[in-house]
Design a protein around this motif. Structure first.
Motif, PDB file in Angstrom:
ATOM      1  N   GLU A 139      -6.137   6.769 -13.612  1.00 14.94           N
ATOM      2  CA  GLU A 139      -6.374   5.867 -14.762  1.00 14.94           C
ATOM      3  C   GLU A 139      -5.248   5.923 -15.514  1.00 14.94           C
ATOM      4  O   GLU A 139      -4.831   4.886 -16.263  1.00 14.94           O
ATOM      5  CB  GLU A 139      -7.648   6.448 -15.444  1.00 14.94           C
ATOM      6  CG  GLU A 139      -9.086   5.994 -14.519  1.00 14.94           C
ATOM      7  CD  GLU A 139     -10.207   6.075 -15.271  1.00 14.94           C
ATOM      8  OE1 GLU A 139     -10.220   6.303 -16.481  1.00 14.94           O
ATOM      9  OE2 GLU A 139     -11.177   5.907 -14.648  1.00 14.94           O
TER      10      GLU A 139
ATOM     11  N   GLY B 192      -9.761   1.583 -24.776  1.00 12.60           N
ATOM     12  CA  GLY B 192      -9.927   2.195 -23.195  1.00 12.60           C
ATOM     13  C   GLY B 192     -10.251   3.815 -23.389  1.00 12.60           C
ATOM     14  O   GLY B 192     -10.598   4.322 -22.369  1.00 12.60           O
TER      15      GLY B 192
ATOM     16  N   ALA C  34     -15.691   0.953 -20.839  1.00 13.00           N
ATOM     17  CA  ALA C  34     -14.322   1.409 -20.309  1.00 13.00           C
ATOM     18  C   ALA C  34     -13.760   2.596 -21.394  1.00 13.00           C
ATOM     19  O   ALA C  34     -12.852   3.374 -21.041  1.00 13.00           O
ATOM     20  CB  ALA C  34     -13.213   0.387 -20.363  1.00 13.00           C
TER      21      ALA C  34
ATOM     22  N   GLN D  36     -23.638   4.434 -20.497  1.00 13.46           N
ATOM     23  CA  GLN D  36     -22.492   5.003 -19.278  1.00 13.46           C
ATOM     24  C   GLN D  36     -23.190   5.828 -18.433  1.00 13.46           C
ATOM     25  O   GLN D  36     -23.008   6.762 -18.595  1.00 13.46           O
ATOM     26  CB  GLN D  36     -21.356   5.302 -20.009  1.00 13.46           C
ATOM     27  CG  GLN D  36     -20.456   4.418 -20.800  1.00 13.46           C
ATOM     28  CD  GLN D  36     -19.177   5.217 -21.677  1.00 13.46           C
ATOM     29  OE1 GLN D  36     -19.506   6.125 -22.011  1.00 13.46           O
ATOM     30  NE2 GLN D  36     -18.033   4.417 -21.248  1.00 13.46           N
TER      31      GLN D  36
END
Length: 228
Positions: A111, A162, A186, A217
């Protein structure tokens, strides 16, 4: 409105860097905020990581003393002995769609490379710097991050970024008041505040009056805030 182009073929991203001893005077208003954003058309926005961000480098105190080099750029020294250092004014400022990853991901993280650019980075920025009514939105990495120093933040919002909305470490000893954060799927934390370096000064962030919201999440082990 100040629009930035995307990073080039060599991975370098447009970033505004205020070096030690320099000042930025970005004084907007509620009717006319100063917006740092992407040159891309609105049809492809919002989009994270389209350019770099703002980096302020001061002469404040960092954990362990001395100076270091800020993440995300070549060079960029910060640190010193003056927690009242003045790097200027950010008032009614918005930073949108930044956080370009300027690394090569050689650390094995699919990522990010670990050297992304935050929306607004404070490297040892002192308390005489004015930061109020600022917003970072849709940044690929953290919204606001303070490495040491004692800059104070007031009326700041960090939304849909993010990583972390507000991140402090390396002996940061400033105050933050009236914070607002929205963390979507995210993102990671609304606040990540580290004081775990076994050197002085230890971090001592003070937050008064904050509203933090985070999306559910499933499978993500960390919570709304990480304090360590």
């Amino acid at each position: 409105t100040i629009k930035a182009y995307r990073q080039d073929e060599d991975g370098r991203a447009p970033t505004l860097v205020i070096e030690q001893g320099a000042k930025i005077i970005a004084q907007g208003s509620s009717a006319k905020p100063i917006t740092f954003t992407s040159v891309l058309p609105s049809s492809v926005l919002p989009q994270r990581g389209t350019w770099g961000g703002l980096i302020l480098l001061g002469k404040g105190i960092i954990a362990g003393g001395g100076t270091r080099f800020i993440e995300g750029i070549d060079g960029g020294a910060y640190g010193g002995t003056d927690n009242e250092d003045d790097s200027g004014v950010l008032s009614y400022v918005r930073v949108w769609y930044g956080g370009a990853d300027v690394g090569d991901n050689s650390n094995g993280d699919s990522e990010n490379s670990g050297i992304e650019i935050n929306g607004i980075t404070f490297g040892a920025v002192g308390s005489r710097t004015v930061v109020d009514h600022c917003e970072v939105a849709f940044n690929l990495d953290d919204g606001f991050e303070a490495f040491g120093g004692a800059v104070n933040l007031k009326h700041c919002s960090s939304i849909f970024n993010g990583d972390d909305a507000f991140d402090t470490d390396e002996g940061y000893r400033g105050k933050m008041q009236f914070l607002f954060a929205i963390v979507d799927g995210a993102g990671n934390h609304a606040a990540e505040m580290d004081g775990n370096e076994d050197v002085q000064p230890r971090s001592f962030p003070q937050v008064n009056g904050a509203t933090f919201l985070k999306a559910a999440q499933p499978g993500f082990g960390d919570g709304l805030m990480r304090l360590r």
